[in-house]
Design a protein around this motif. Structure first.
Motif, mmCIF file in Angstrom:
data_model
loop_
_atom_site.group_PDB
_atom_site.id
_atom_site.type_symbol
_atom_site.label_atom_id
_atom_site.label_comp_id
_atom_site.label_asym_id
_atom_site.label_seq_id
_atom_site.Cartn_x
_atom_site.Cartn_y
_atom_site.Cartn_z
ATOM 1 N N PHE A 8 13.190 41.417 -4.583
ATOM 2 C CA PHE A 8 13.552 42.710 -5.169
ATOM 3 C C PHE A 8 12.496 43.085 -6.190
ATOM 4 C CE2 PHE A 8 15.925 45.478 -8.127
ATOM 5 C CZ PHE A 8 16.293 46.460 -7.222
ATOM 6 N N SER A 9 11.958 44.294 -6.049
ATOM 7 C CA SER A 9 10.938 44.796 -6.979
ATOM 8 C C SER A 9 11.500 45.982 -7.750
ATOM 9 C CB SER A 9 9.689 45.240 -6.215
ATOM 10 O OG SER A 9 9.119 44.145 -5.537
ATOM 11 N N VAL A 10 11.197 46.001 -9.036
ATOM 12 C CA VAL A 10 11.676 47.044 -9.941
ATOM 13 C C VAL A 10 10.487 47.611 -10.696
ATOM 14 C CG1 VAL A 10 13.208 47.534 -11.886
ATOM 15 C CG2 VAL A 10 13.784 45.688 -10.317
ATOM 16 N N ARG A 11 10.418 48.933 -10.773
ATOM 17 C CA ARG A 11 9.386 49.576 -11.588
ATOM 18 C C ARG A 11 10.036 50.697 -12.403
ATOM 19 N NH1 ARG A 11 4.643 51.660 -8.279
ATOM 20 N NH2 ARG A 11 4.345 49.436 -8.026
ATOM 21 N N ASN A 12 9.812 50.672 -13.707
ATOM 22 C CA ASN A 12 10.260 51.723 -14.630
ATOM 23 C C ASN A 12 11.770 51.893 -14.692
ATOM 24 O OD1 ASN A 12 7.654 52.422 -15.508
ATOM 25 N ND2 ASN A 12 7.339 53.657 -13.676
ATOM 26 N N TYR A 13 12.487 50.797 -14.667
ATOM 27 C CA TYR A 13 13.941 50.855 -14.777
ATOM 28 C C TYR A 13 14.369 50.199 -16.087
ATOM 29 C CZ TYR A 13 18.877 50.568 -13.643
ATOM 30 O OH TYR A 13 20.248 50.707 -13.673
ATOM 31 N N LYS A 14 14.993 50.983 -16.945
ATOM 32 C CA LYS A 14 15.437 50.530 -18.267
ATOM 33 C C LYS A 14 14.288 49.832 -18.986
ATOM 34 C CE LYS A 14 20.324 50.637 -17.343
ATOM 35 N NZ LYS A 14 21.614 50.027 -17.578
ATOM 36 N N ALA A 15 14.482 48.602 -19.447
ATOM 37 C CA ALA A 15 13.431 47.901 -20.197
ATOM 38 C C ALA A 15 12.393 47.255 -19.287
ATOM 39 C CB ALA A 15 14.054 46.835 -21.095
ATOM 40 N N ILE A 16 12.593 47.317 -17.976
ATOM 41 C CA ILE A 16 11.687 46.652 -17.030
ATOM 42 C C ILE A 16 10.580 47.619 -16.611
ATOM 43 C CG2 ILE A 16 11.494 45.471 -14.822
ATOM 44 C CD1 ILE A 16 14.536 44.875 -15.057
ATOM 45 N N LYS A 17 9.362 47.320 -17.021
ATOM 46 C CA LYS A 17 8.211 48.142 -16.614
ATOM 47 C C LYS A 17 7.856 47.853 -15.156
ATOM 48 C CE LYS A 17 4.698 50.885 -17.037
ATOM 49 N NZ LYS A 17 4.930 52.289 -16.822
ATOM 50 N N PHE A 50 22.605 54.182 -3.222
ATOM 51 C CA PHE A 50 21.853 55.437 -3.174
ATOM 52 C C PHE A 50 22.379 56.395 -4.236
ATOM 53 C CE2 PHE A 50 21.785 53.834 1.262
ATOM 54 C CZ PHE A 50 20.457 53.466 1.286
ATOM 55 N N ASP A 51 22.644 55.858 -5.415
ATOM 56 C CA ASP A 51 23.242 56.593 -6.516
ATOM 57 C C ASP A 51 22.184 57.347 -7.313
ATOM 58 O OD1 ASP A 51 25.340 57.446 -8.055
ATOM 59 O OD2 ASP A 51 25.942 55.458 -8.738
ATOM 60 N N THR A 52 22.621 58.116 -8.286
ATOM 61 C CA THR A 52 21.741 58.869 -9.173
ATOM 62 C C THR A 52 21.583 58.127 -10.493
ATOM 63 O OG1 THR A 52 22.551 60.937 -8.229
ATOM 64 C CG2 THR A 52 21.411 61.091 -10.337
ATOM 65 N N PRO A 53 20.347 57.878 -10.937
ATOM 66 C CA PRO A 53 20.175 57.205 -12.222
ATOM 67 C C PRO A 53 20.501 58.137 -13.381
ATOM 68 C CG PRO A 53 18.050 57.835 -11.353
ATOM 69 C CD PRO A 53 19.069 58.191 -10.305
ATOM 70 N N ASP A 54 20.928 57.553 -14.496
ATOM 71 C CA ASP A 54 21.111 58.308 -15.735
ATOM 72 C C ASP A 54 19.766 58.415 -16.436
ATOM 73 O OD1 ASP A 54 23.909 58.446 -15.392
ATOM 74 O OD2 ASP A 54 24.156 56.474 -16.331
ATOM 75 N N LYS A 55 19.652 59.347 -17.373
ATOM 76 C CA LYS A 55 18.419 59.462 -18.160
ATOM 77 C C LYS A 55 18.111 58.138 -18.846
ATOM 78 C CE LYS A 55 16.191 62.204 -21.779
ATOM 79 N NZ LYS A 55 14.875 61.987 -21.298
ATOM 80 N N MET A 60 11.757 53.487 -21.088
ATOM 81 C CA MET A 60 11.462 54.122 -22.373
ATOM 82 C C MET A 60 12.161 55.477 -22.500
ATOM 83 S SD MET A 60 9.544 51.789 -23.705
ATOM 84 C CE MET A 60 8.809 52.541 -25.131
ATOM 85 N N LEU A 61 13.257 55.675 -21.737
ATOM 86 C CA LEU A 61 14.036 56.929 -21.733
ATOM 87 C C LEU A 61 13.190 58.137 -21.352
ATOM 88 C CD1 LEU A 61 16.134 56.353 -24.979
ATOM 89 C CD2 LEU A 61 16.751 55.786 -22.617
ATOM 90 N N ASP A 62 12.124 57.916 -20.616
ATOM 91 C CA ASP A 62 11.169 58.956 -20.248
ATOM 92 C C ASP A 62 11.246 59.196 -18.739
ATOM 93 O OD1 ASP A 62 9.017 60.604 -19.752
ATOM 94 O OD2 ASP A 62 7.545 59.322 -20.756
ATOM 95 N N GLU A 63 11.787 60.362 -18.366
ATOM 96 C CA GLU A 63 11.961 60.671 -16.943
ATOM 97 C C GLU A 63 10.643 60.922 -16.213
ATOM 98 O OE1 GLU A 63 15.492 62.869 -15.531
ATOM 99 O OE2 GLU A 63 15.893 63.195 -17.666
#
Length: 121
Positions: A8-17, A50-55, A60-63
Motif C-alpha cells: 500500500f502506497s500513500v502520498r499526501n495523506y494527513k501527516a504522511i508525505k 471510493f469515499d471523499t476525503p475531508d480537507k 499539511m491541510l493543503d488541498e
C-alpha cells in the motif's frame, strides 16, 4: 488462497508525505503515538470505499497536495478475474490507484486498475 493486500502506497495523506508499506500474510503496525498508524488504515478505508476525503485529510491541510493512494493485491479470486476484462488483468495481481485533488465534487478524480484509467459512468 484468498485475495490479500501485498503493498500500500500513500502520498499526501494527513501527516504522511509519502510512504509504501509491504504486507505479508500476517501484519502488525507498531509505532509511537502520532506517527501515522491509524492514518494508514484510514487511507486504505478511503481507497476501498471510493469515499471523499475531508480537507483535514490533505497533507499539511493543503488541498493543492494531491492525495494518491495505491493498493496492490495478490491472489485475486477467480470470480473477480471473471468480472474484469483482459484490459485490466495482470496475471493474479491487481492494483487499484486513486487520485484525489480536492475534498469536494466527484471523487476520486482519477481511478486506475493496473495502471489503466477507469472511465466514469
Amino acid at each position: 488462497m484468498s485475495m490479500r493486500i501485498s503493498s500500500f502506497s500513500v502520498r499526501n495523506y494527513k501527516a504522511i508525505k509519502e510512504q509504501t508499506l509491504e504486507f505479508g500474510e500476517y501484519n502488525i503496525i507498531i509505532g509511537k503515538n502520532d506517527v501515522g498508524k491509524s492514518s494508514v488504515l484510514e487511507a486504505i478505508d478511503l481507497l476501498l470505499k471510493f469515499d471523499t476525503p475531508d480537507k483535514s485529510d490533505f497533507h499539511m491541510l493543503d488541498e493543492s497536495n494531491t492525495i494518491i493512494l495505491c493498493c496492490e493485491f495478490e491472489e485475486i479470486s477467480d470470480t473477480l478475474k471473471e468480472m474484469l476484462t483482459d484490459d485490466y488483468l495482470d496475471g493474479d495481481n491487481l492494483s487499484i490507484t486513486a487520485r484525489y485533488t480536492s475534498s469536494s465534487g466527484r471523487t476520486p478524480d482519477g481511478l486506475y486498475i493496473n495502471g489503466e484509467e477507469i472511465e466514469s459512468g
